[in-house]
Design a protein around this motif. Structure first.
Motif, PDB file in Angstrom:
ATOM      1  N   LYS A  93       0.797  -1.221   0.000  1.00  0.00           N
ATOM      2  CA  LYS A  93       0.000   0.000   0.000  1.00  0.00           C
ATOM      3  C   LYS A  93       0.835   1.280   0.000  1.00  0.00           C
ATOM      4  O   LYS A  93       0.283   2.377  -0.044  1.00  0.00           O
ATOM      5  N   ALA A  94       2.157   1.147   0.060  1.00  0.00           N
ATOM      6  CA  ALA A  94       3.012   2.324   0.186  1.00  0.00           C
ATOM      7  C   ALA A  94       4.020   2.398  -0.943  1.00  0.00           C
ATOM      8  O   ALA A  94       4.344   1.401  -1.592  1.00  0.00           O
ATOM      9  N   GLY A  95       4.533   3.594  -1.152  1.00  0.00           N
ATOM     10  CA  GLY A  95       5.529   3.786  -2.191  1.00  0.00           C
ATOM     11  C   GLY A  95       6.275   5.084  -1.999  1.00  0.00           C
ATOM     12  O   GLY A  95       5.966   5.896  -1.119  1.00  0.00           O
ATOM     13  N   VAL A  96       7.294   5.289  -2.838  1.00  0.00           N
ATOM     14  CA  VAL A  96       8.111   6.487  -2.780  1.00  0.00           C
ATOM     15  C   VAL A  96       8.435   6.921  -4.201  1.00  0.00           C
ATOM     16  O   VAL A  96       8.578   6.083  -5.100  1.00  0.00           O
ATOM     17  N   VAL A  97       8.567   8.234  -4.410  1.00  0.00           N
ATOM     18  CA  VAL A  97       8.946   8.801  -5.703  1.00  0.00           C
ATOM     19  C   VAL A  97      10.093   9.780  -5.485  1.00  0.00           C
ATOM     20  O   VAL A  97       9.991  10.688  -4.644  1.00  0.00           O
ATOM     21  N   ALA A  98      11.184   9.568  -6.213  1.00  0.00           N
ATOM     22  CA  ALA A  98      12.312  10.503  -6.221  1.00  0.00           C
ATOM     23  C   ALA A  98      12.463  11.010  -7.642  1.00  0.00           C
ATOM     24  O   ALA A  98      12.932  10.294  -8.526  1.00  0.00           O
ATOM     25  N   ASP A  99      12.031  12.236  -7.855  1.00  0.00           N
ATOM     26  CA  ASP A  99      12.014  12.862  -9.179  1.00  0.00           C
ATOM     27  C   ASP A  99      13.142  13.884  -9.221  1.00  0.00           C
ATOM     28  O   ASP A  99      13.052  14.947  -8.603  1.00  0.00           O
ATOM     29  N   LEU A 100      14.207  13.565  -9.939  1.00  0.00           N
ATOM     30  CA  LEU A 100      15.393  14.424  -9.991  1.00  0.00           C
ATOM     31  C   LEU A 100      15.460  15.136 -11.332  1.00  0.00           C
ATOM     32  O   LEU A 100      15.210  14.535 -12.375  1.00  0.00           O
ATOM     33  N   ALA A 101      15.804  16.418 -11.307  1.00  0.00           N
ATOM     34  CA  ALA A 101      15.852  17.215 -12.531  1.00  0.00           C
ATOM     35  C   ALA A 101      17.068  18.127 -12.498  1.00  0.00           C
ATOM     36  O   ALA A 101      17.366  18.742 -11.466  1.00  0.00           O
ATOM     37  N   TYR A 102      17.774  18.203 -13.633  1.00  0.00           N
ATOM     38  CA  TYR A 102      18.982  19.012 -13.734  1.00  0.00           C
ATOM     39  C   TYR A 102      18.923  19.852 -15.006  1.00  0.00           C
ATOM     40  O   TYR A 102      18.415  19.417 -16.023  1.00  0.00           O
ATOM     41  N   GLY A 103      19.459  21.067 -14.930  1.00  0.00           N
ATOM     42  CA  GLY A 103      19.501  21.925 -16.102  1.00  0.00           C
ATOM     43  C   GLY A 103      18.816  23.254 -15.853  1.00  0.00           C
ATOM     44  O   GLY A 103      18.162  23.460 -14.833  1.00  0.00           O
ATOM     45  N   PRO A 104      18.943  24.201 -16.789  1.00  0.00           N
ATOM     46  CA  PRO A 104      18.387  25.544 -16.606  1.00  0.00           C
ATOM     47  C   PRO A 104      16.882  25.548 -16.319  1.00  0.00           C
ATOM     48  O   PRO A 104      16.407  26.318 -15.485  1.00  0.00           O
ATOM     49  N   ARG A 105      16.120  24.714 -17.008  1.00  0.00           N
ATOM     50  CA  ARG A 105      14.676  24.693 -16.800  1.00  0.00           C
ATOM     51  C   ARG A 105      14.353  24.235 -15.377  1.00  0.00           C
ATOM     52  O   ARG A 105      13.462  24.773 -14.718  1.00  0.00           O
TER      53      ARG A 105
END
Length: 329
Positions: A75-87
């Motif tokens: 029933k559980a989870g995790v999200v690691a959303d990584l973003a790099y760059g000018p935007r």
């Protein structure tokens, strides 16, 4: 024979149990890059390619590399959303490293709790260009908020009706803890693809009574033609300022590999010193080169008698062209 069947049943059961205990791990993301040019001489570049305004002036530029790691078990989870760059850098104060980072718990089939930093529920467009039809962003999107850090509860009342409640830090605070006892409240209700959004409270920029109202929705007018709508209003008595505006998203699919869309927009800022407005028309093509790669040629015209075009304070209009490539995996 019975022993063989029993052994197979036990092995199958153990395999299923092991798979269930292991959980599900997925990786996805996007990469985008572009060329942009303002058709006026001696100006700074195109508007709206990046959040703050002009971005890379008259030349080639980078958007962002976005990688999303997600893991769910039970029933559980995790999200690691990584973003790099000018935007990505322009979207939050973590220097673009963390776009989203949260854990969630499905209390039931209808109720989900989420704790951490998550992209805003507010507005039509999103940070990742893969989620937008147009490559450049609207004035309404630039007005924010972009992300929130806090707790939210999603309730799916039915397949058509949903609700969301949130308590978060002021959205202007994305790095570190909330230095005050002021928070922001969020609410959303959705019905058949039409959403009403509300946020109220501290914005993290020194004001504690900021109200944000937003309608986001759309309709399929035919098998190939879609009409999207975003209308928003914001005001603060403490700041004696706010904004309001509306953007339409007119999109027609000519084939499986080519679509064309027009985004007309009107945006107005309000304050005690006076109001100012700007209009923008963005025509974008979406060309599917492969299952993962999308090419977006775009031409945009912005006009403001009040000269509030971002990055071009001395100009009352701007015409820019952009050619972007967005890869999704």
């Amino acid at each position: 024979m019975k022993k063989i069947i029993l052994t197979l049943l036990v092995a199958t059961s153990l395999t299923a149990t092991a798979q269930e205990e292991k959980g599900t791990f997925t990786v996805s993301g996007t990469v985008d890059t572009y060329y942009t040019s303002n058709l006026k001489d001696n100006s700074l570049g195109s508007v709206g390619v990046l959040y703050g305004g002009s971005g890379a002036a008259n030349g080639f530029g980078l958007g962002m590399a976005n990688t999303i790691f997600s893991y769910e078990k039970g029933k559980a989870g995790v999200v690691a959303d990584l973003a790099y760059g000018p935007r990505a850098n322009a979207a939050n104060a973590y220097e673009g490293a963390i776009n989203q980072l949260y854990v969630y718990y499905k209390a039931s089939e209808k109720i989900t709790f989420t704790l951490g930093q998550f992209n805003t529920f507010y507005g039509y467009e999103v940070i990742s260009p893969a989620g937008n039809f147009n490559y450049s962003v609207s004035y309404l999107f630039n007005a924010g908020p972009f992300s929130h850090t806090g707790l939210k509860m999603d309730y799916a009342a039915s397949e058509d009706l949903s609700f969301m409640l949130a308590v978060t830090n002021p959205h202007g605070i994305t790095a570190g803890a909330n230095p005050s006892t002021n928070y922001q409240l969020g609410f959303q209700t959705g019905y058949k693809g039409q959403y009403f959004n509300l946020a109220y409270g501290a914005d993290g920029f020194g004001f504690n009574d900021v109200l944000y109202l937003d309608y986001t929705g759309g309709f399929d007018l035919s098998d190939s033609f879609f009409l999207g709508i975003n209308a928003a209003y914001s005001n603060s008595s403490d700041a004696d300022a706010g904004y309001q505006g509306v953007a339409l998203y007119l999109q027609n699919s000519f084939s499986e590999k080519f679509s064309l869309g027009l985004r007309p927009e009107y945006y107005q800022t309000t304050s005690a010193t006076g109001d100012a407005s700007v209009t923008a028309f963005t025509l974008s093509g979406n060309i599917t080169l492969t299952e993962s790669l999308n090419f977006i040629p775009e031409i945009r015209y912005d006009s403001s008698d009040d000269m509030i075009i971002p990055g071009l304070p001395a100009q009352d209009s701007m015409t820019g062209v952009t050619f972007a490539a967005v890869y999704s995996f």
